[in-house]
Scaffold this motif. Structure first.
Motif: not given
Length: 447
Positions: A324-337
């Protein structure tokens, strides 16, 4: 030689002073001082060292290639003072070995700390990185080790490297495969690549991705070793030990069967074998990592994505990653890479923690089986109280909350003192920020 000329230790002291005065002169004034240059050439020649040692345009690698015997002298050069000194009764008067040491030290310091100004080529950056590596070896470290520490001297070296990267026309270098191949990935370079990746395409983008991939793989190897070396949970006594030879407890087996010793046969008859317990107590756990991707947290972003991917590979650990900064981003789908994660981040911007917390909260299903790692300097805009209140509520629900000031190889951190005090009062103090300590904290909870 006349009676007025210096001899012995005094002569050596004068020669060493010449070398160090020349070093200071070249560090603070790029123009040559003819008298110092001539005197230094005479000293180096008298020592049987190559004149190229005085030329800052000649890399240490080149010197070592031409004069291989110098490699051994350079390694560990700065770890202790050579006492070969003393041809004089005065301990402050150096011998010839100390003059030789001064010549080699001057070479390292001049090549590493006199970085000049103006634009920098890929070759110049590569040469500086190599020279810095020799300087680190002189300190008794591996090349790159001091720069990764990030504090004290490491921070100075990393700052010099970052300045060189900023002065390099990186886009043009990346567009030329021959020039790009000269680059050695480092945190400073990766930061620039991540900031500029939106402006790259074609060959330049491919070369940038290759450099990021190389760096990710190198850091992952270091972190993976740290994870493997960290102690893992308590033994699970409810699980019977595996009856295999490597688990055989030979000392206990002998002790428990001593009553079966036969003096006549001089043999120990074993009724029962004993085995060591190796099973560790494990429970399904969810790890939620929230990392601030604002400009001041680049090290944390890189290290955390790699660390999250390593823990994601452990059995019974469900890992989620949010940036996150001023927005949040879910990066879970790529957590293995972690490579793919970094390509999807956008460094810069401000901090709005409550936005990230709103994305993380629905992921908390079983609070007592969840750990929330929040990495940030906690310098929020005007939403400090809402973020603290939200994290405190999560903590009270049973979630293990671990606030981290930064996650670098050094542990260097700058944390908003308002948050630091409140986390301490809450019983969840901000950890030191050294990545090894975070590894320990996570493994204690997850395994």
């Amino acid at each position: 030689m006349t009676d007025d000329e210096p001899t012995g230790g005094l002569a050596d002291a004068n020669r060493r002073q010449v070398l160090y005065w020349r070093l200071l002169s070249r560090l603070f004034d790029h123009d040559e001082q003819p008298n110092l240059e001539l005197a230094s050439v005479a000293v180096v020649d008298d020592l049987g060292l190559p004149a190229a040692l005085l030329d800052p345009a000649v890399s240490v690698d080149t010197i070592v290639q031409r004069f291989p015997a110098l490699a051994a002298e350079l390694r560990g050069l700065l770890t202790s003072t050579d006492d070969g000194a003393a041809s004089s009764d005065d301990p402050y008067q150096p011998g010839e070995s100390e003059v030789r040491r001064a010549a080699l030290v001057s070479k390292l310091l001049l090549n590493v700390f006199a970085t000049g100004s103006g634009s920098v080529s890929a070759g110049q950056l590569a040469r500086w990185q190599s020279d810095a590596g020799w300087f680190e070896q002189a300190l008794g470290c591996e090349p790159g080790e001091v720069r990764r520490q990030g504090t004290g001297l490491g921070a100075i070296l990393a700052g010099l490297e970052g300045d060189l990267v900023r002065r390099m026309h990186l886009r043009e270098v990346l567009a030329d495969p021959a020039l790009a191949s000269q680059l050695t990935p480092s945190m400073s370079l990766i930061e620039q690549l991540l900031r500029d990746k939106a402006n790259l395409s074609g060959v330049a983008l491919a070369n940038a991705k290759a450099l990021i991939r190389r760096f990710v793989d190198e850091v992952a190897e270091v972190l993976r070793t740290q994870v493997q070396q960290t102690s893992v949970g308590t033994l699970d006594r409810s699980v019977p030990p595996k009856r295999v030879f490597r688990n055989l407890d030979l000392d206990r087996t002998i002790w428990q069967n001593l009553t079966n010793w036969s003096p006549d046969d001089e043999r120990l008859y074993v009724d029962r074998l004993y085995y060591r317990q190796t099973a560790r107590r494990t429970t399904p756990a969810r790890l939620i990592v929230v990392v601030d991707q604002s400009g001041s947290m680049v090290d944390s972003m890189v290290n955390c994505t790699i660390l999250a991917s390593i823990f994601a590979g452990l059995p019974k650990v469900d890992v989620h990653l949010i940036a996150y900064d001023t927005r949040a981003l879910d990066l879970t789908p790529w957590v293995h890479d972690p490579f793919e994660v970094l390509l999807r981040t956008q460094l810069g911007g401000g901090n709005d923690g409550p936005v990230a917390l709103a994305l993380a909260r629905p992921k908390i299903v079983e609070p007592k089986q969840t750990v929330l790692v929040w990495i940030s300097d906690f310098y929020e805009f005007d939403r400090s109280q809402p973020l603290y209140d939200g994290l405190a509520a999560v903590h009270r629900s049973g979630v293990r909350v671990i606030p981290v000031g930064s996650v670098s190889s050094s542990g260097q951190q700058s944390v908003n003192p308002w948050f630091r005090q409140r986390f301490k009062d809450l019983g969840t103090p901000v950890i030191s920020g050294h990545i090894r300590k975070l590894v320990v904290e996570l493994k204690n909870f997850l395994t």
